[in-house]
Design an enzyme around this catalytic site. Structure first.
Site, PDB file in Angstrom:
ATOM      1  CE  LYS A 123     -21.987 -17.935   5.339  1.00 52.38           C
ATOM      2  NZ  LYS A 123     -22.071 -18.370   3.839  1.00 52.38           N
ATOM      3  CE1 TYR A 125     -20.729 -20.266   7.707  1.00 50.17           C
ATOM      4  CE2 TYR A 125     -21.980 -19.002   9.604  1.00 50.17           C
ATOM      5  CZ  TYR A 125     -22.019 -20.086   8.510  1.00 50.17           C
ATOM      6  OH  TYR A 125     -23.107 -20.148   7.789  1.00 50.17           O
TER       7      TYR A 125
HETATM    8  N1  LIG Z   1     -28.155 -24.458   7.027  1.00 47.83           N
HETATM    9  C1  LIG Z   1     -28.399 -23.389   7.595  1.00 47.83           C
HETATM   10  O1  LIG Z   1     -29.076 -23.157   8.240  1.00 47.83           O
HETATM   11  C2  LIG Z   1     -27.570 -22.055   7.213  1.00 47.83           C
HETATM   12  C3  LIG Z   1     -27.626 -20.949   8.043  1.00 47.83           C
HETATM   13  C4  LIG Z   1     -26.709 -19.844   7.756  1.00 47.83           C
HETATM   14  C5  LIG Z   1     -25.873 -19.791   6.604  1.00 47.83           C
HETATM   15  N2  LIG Z   1     -25.955 -21.153   5.893  1.00 47.83           N
HETATM   16  C6  LIG Z   1     -25.101 -20.986   4.789  1.00 47.83           C
HETATM   17  O2  LIG Z   1     -25.702 -21.760   3.589  1.00 47.83           O
HETATM   18  C7  LIG Z   1     -24.665 -22.274   2.504  1.00 47.83           C
HETATM   19  C8  LIG Z   1     -25.013 -23.794   2.491  1.00 47.83           C
HETATM   20  O3  LIG Z   1     -25.137 -24.400   3.625  1.00 47.83           O
HETATM   21  P1  LIG Z   1     -25.700 -25.847   3.776  1.00 47.83           P
HETATM   22  O4  LIG Z   1     -26.494 -26.064   5.145  1.00 47.83           O
HETATM   23  O5  LIG Z   1     -26.617 -26.301   2.781  1.00 47.83           O
HETATM   24  O6  LIG Z   1     -24.366 -26.750   4.195  1.00 47.83           O
HETATM   25  P2  LIG Z   1     -23.971 -28.109   3.476  1.00 47.83           P
HETATM   26  O7  LIG Z   1     -22.548 -28.497   4.306  1.00 47.83           O
HETATM   27  O8  LIG Z   1     -25.110 -29.057   3.602  1.00 47.83           O
HETATM   28  O9  LIG Z   1     -23.654 -27.939   2.176  1.00 47.83           O
HETATM   29  C9  LIG Z   1     -22.423 -27.013   1.685  1.00 47.83           C
HETATM   30  C10 LIG Z   1     -21.647 -27.684   0.321  1.00 47.83           C
HETATM   31  O10 LIG Z   1     -20.693 -26.834  -0.071  1.00 47.83           O
HETATM   32  C11 LIG Z   1     -19.839 -27.598  -0.564  1.00 47.83           C
HETATM   33  N3  LIG Z   1     -18.244 -26.939  -0.524  1.00 47.83           N
HETATM   34  C12 LIG Z   1     -17.616 -26.747   0.551  1.00 47.83           C
HETATM   35  N4  LIG Z   1     -16.366 -26.202   0.380  1.00 47.83           N
HETATM   36  C13 LIG Z   1     -16.454 -26.013  -1.080  1.00 47.83           C
HETATM   37  C14 LIG Z   1     -15.477 -25.516  -2.098  1.00 47.83           C
HETATM   38  N5  LIG Z   1     -14.341 -24.928  -1.610  1.00 47.83           N
HETATM   39  N6  LIG Z   1     -15.989 -25.464  -3.402  1.00 47.83           N
HETATM   40  C15 LIG Z   1     -17.174 -25.924  -3.707  1.00 47.83           C
HETATM   41  N7  LIG Z   1     -17.674 -26.584  -3.030  1.00 47.83           N
HETATM   42  C16 LIG Z   1     -17.588 -26.679  -1.504  1.00 47.83           C
HETATM   43  C17 LIG Z   1     -19.932 -29.005   0.077  1.00 47.83           C
HETATM   44  O11 LIG Z   1     -19.033 -30.057  -0.409  1.00 47.83           O
HETATM   45  C18 LIG Z   1     -21.021 -29.264   0.514  1.00 47.83           C
HETATM   46  O12 LIG Z   1     -21.952 -29.981  -0.368  1.00 47.83           O
HETATM   47  C19 LIG Z   1     -23.485 -22.080   3.429  1.00 47.83           C
HETATM   48  O13 LIG Z   1     -22.892 -20.795   2.718  1.00 47.83           O
HETATM   49  C20 LIG Z   1     -23.902 -21.839   4.767  1.00 47.83           C
HETATM   50  O14 LIG Z   1     -23.064 -21.084   5.427  1.00 47.83           O
HETATM   51  C21 LIG Z   1     -26.626 -22.200   6.022  1.00 47.83           C
END
Ligand SMILES: NC(=O)c1ccc[n+]([C@@H]2O[C@H](COP(=O)([O-])OP(=O)(O)OC[C@H]3O[C@@H](n4cnc5c(N)ncnc54)[C@H](O)[C@@H]3O)[C@@H](O)[C@H]2O)c1
Length: 302
Positions: free
Chosen positions: A168, A164
């Site tokens: 990133k 991951y």
């Molecule tokens: N939530 C946090 O605090 C946090 C922190 C750092 C980074 N991020 C990043 O933010 C982004 C969103 O995270 P989140 O927390 O909303 O996650 P989440 O799991 O709630 O949502 C992610 C969505 O991406 C979709 N997805 C996964 N693989 C896919 C693909 N191959 N094609 C299309 N859709 C796909 C999933 O079905 C899901 O609905 C991610 O890139 C994550 O790495 C989140």
């Protein structure tokens, strides 16, 4: 209801849940027509379903706004292309893409399998490339557009998520490359590192002390997609609840030059420690503290 994105067409990947969903809803609320992409998978990337993307489109339509669903996998070239092609077919243009889709497969490096490495890199890094690739070709001709990648504070390194963290870090380099390569065509590229309450953040093995809601992230994304942010490119912003921060551009810190005759290991050993030295790694200082908390059965604070 605002009008930050009036007349614009915005595609959001991973828009069925969490941060992507909040971004899609906010874009529609601010006047954009929205392509809602989501492959509808579990947190580890398995079990796809088209329902989550369609559900968000229904939510947007129920609010009297306009959206279309694309349930493709962003890690395929065809998936990235279909997202952009759908925007063009439905609405005639594409003004912004927001690559939020992501999965997690956590494992220590020395135990990590190819099946844990490849899909994480494919979803985050290739899944940003496929959409940027298709969108940038159109934006170059249009002479305008915004590319947004999603990164994480973990790009600094991670104890148990080398896959991951690597993806990133790659997203940041991809964003900076896009910013450089598309500047003369009027296209901007930036990255957002969010910290927000979602199913993904609920899964991390530590207590996040600075955290907010997906709607906080959506507000920053709407601004970056809007004409008010036209001059901003090549940047990485953290948004964690009430905090927004900008990350420094990578740059050389100190240097030393070999005087005559070039470098040998002996000359490096003499010159490097006293002049160039090393830059302390902030994350390293936290590792021992986190390990001690984990051993005591607590979720360490970050
Ligand atoms: N939530 C946090 O605090 C946090 C922190 C750092 C980074 N991020 C990043 O933010 C982004 C969103 O995270 P989140 O927390 O909303 O996650 P989440 O799991 O709630 O949502 C992610 C969505 O991406 C979709 N997805 C996964 N693989 C896919 C693909 N191959 N094609 C299309 N859709 C796909 C999933 O079905 C899901 O609905 C991610 O890139 C994550 O790495 C989140």
């Amino acid at each position: 209801m605002g009008n930050f994105l009036a007349g614009k067409v915005i595609a959001v990947t991973g828009a069925g849940r969490g941060i992507g969903r909040a971004v899609a809803l906010a874009c529609a609320e601010q006047g954009a027509r929205v392509i809602v992409n989501d492959y509808g998978v579990a947190i580890d990337g398995g079990g796809p379903s088209s329902e989550v993307a369609e559900a968000v489109v229904k939510e947007i339509e129920a609010a009297g706004k306009t959206a279309s669903a694309v349930a493709d996998d962003v890690s395929t070239m065809a998936g990235g292309q279909r997202i952009v092609d759908t925007a063009l077919a439905q609405y005639g243009r594409i003004d912004g893409v927001v690559c939020v889709a992501g999965i997690l497969r956590e494992r220590m490096l020395f135990n990590m399998s190819e099946e844990e490495w490849d899909p994480v890199i494919a979803t985050h890094l290739k899944g940003t490339f496929t959409v940027f690739r298709a969108a940038s070709a159109v934006m170059r001709r249009q002479g305008s557009g915004t590319l947004l990648g999603f990164t994480s504070g973990n790009h600094q390194g991670s104890v148990s998520q080398a896959n991951y963290a690597s993806a990133k870090g790659g997203v940041i380099s991809l964003v900076r490359s896009a910013a450089l390569g598309l500047h003369k065509y009027g296209v901007t590229a930036n990255a957002v590192a969010p910290v927000a309450r979602t199913r993904m953040s609920a899964n991390v093995p530590m207590e996040l002390t600075e955290i907010g809601e997906p709607e906080d992230v959506a507000a920053l994304v709407v601004y970056l997609l809007s004409d008010r942010a036209r001059e901003i490119t090549g940047q990485v912003y953290t948004v964690a609840g009430p905090k927004i921060a900008v990350w420094a551009q990578p740059r050389e810190l100190r240097s030393v030059h070999a005087d005559g005759g070039g470098w040998t290991p002996e000359r490096v050993a003499e010159a490097l420690p006293g002049s160039v030295g090393a830059d302390p790694m902030p994350m390293l200082a936290r590792v021992a503290e986190m390990a001690a908390a984990a051993d005591a059965g607590a979720r360490p604070n970050v």
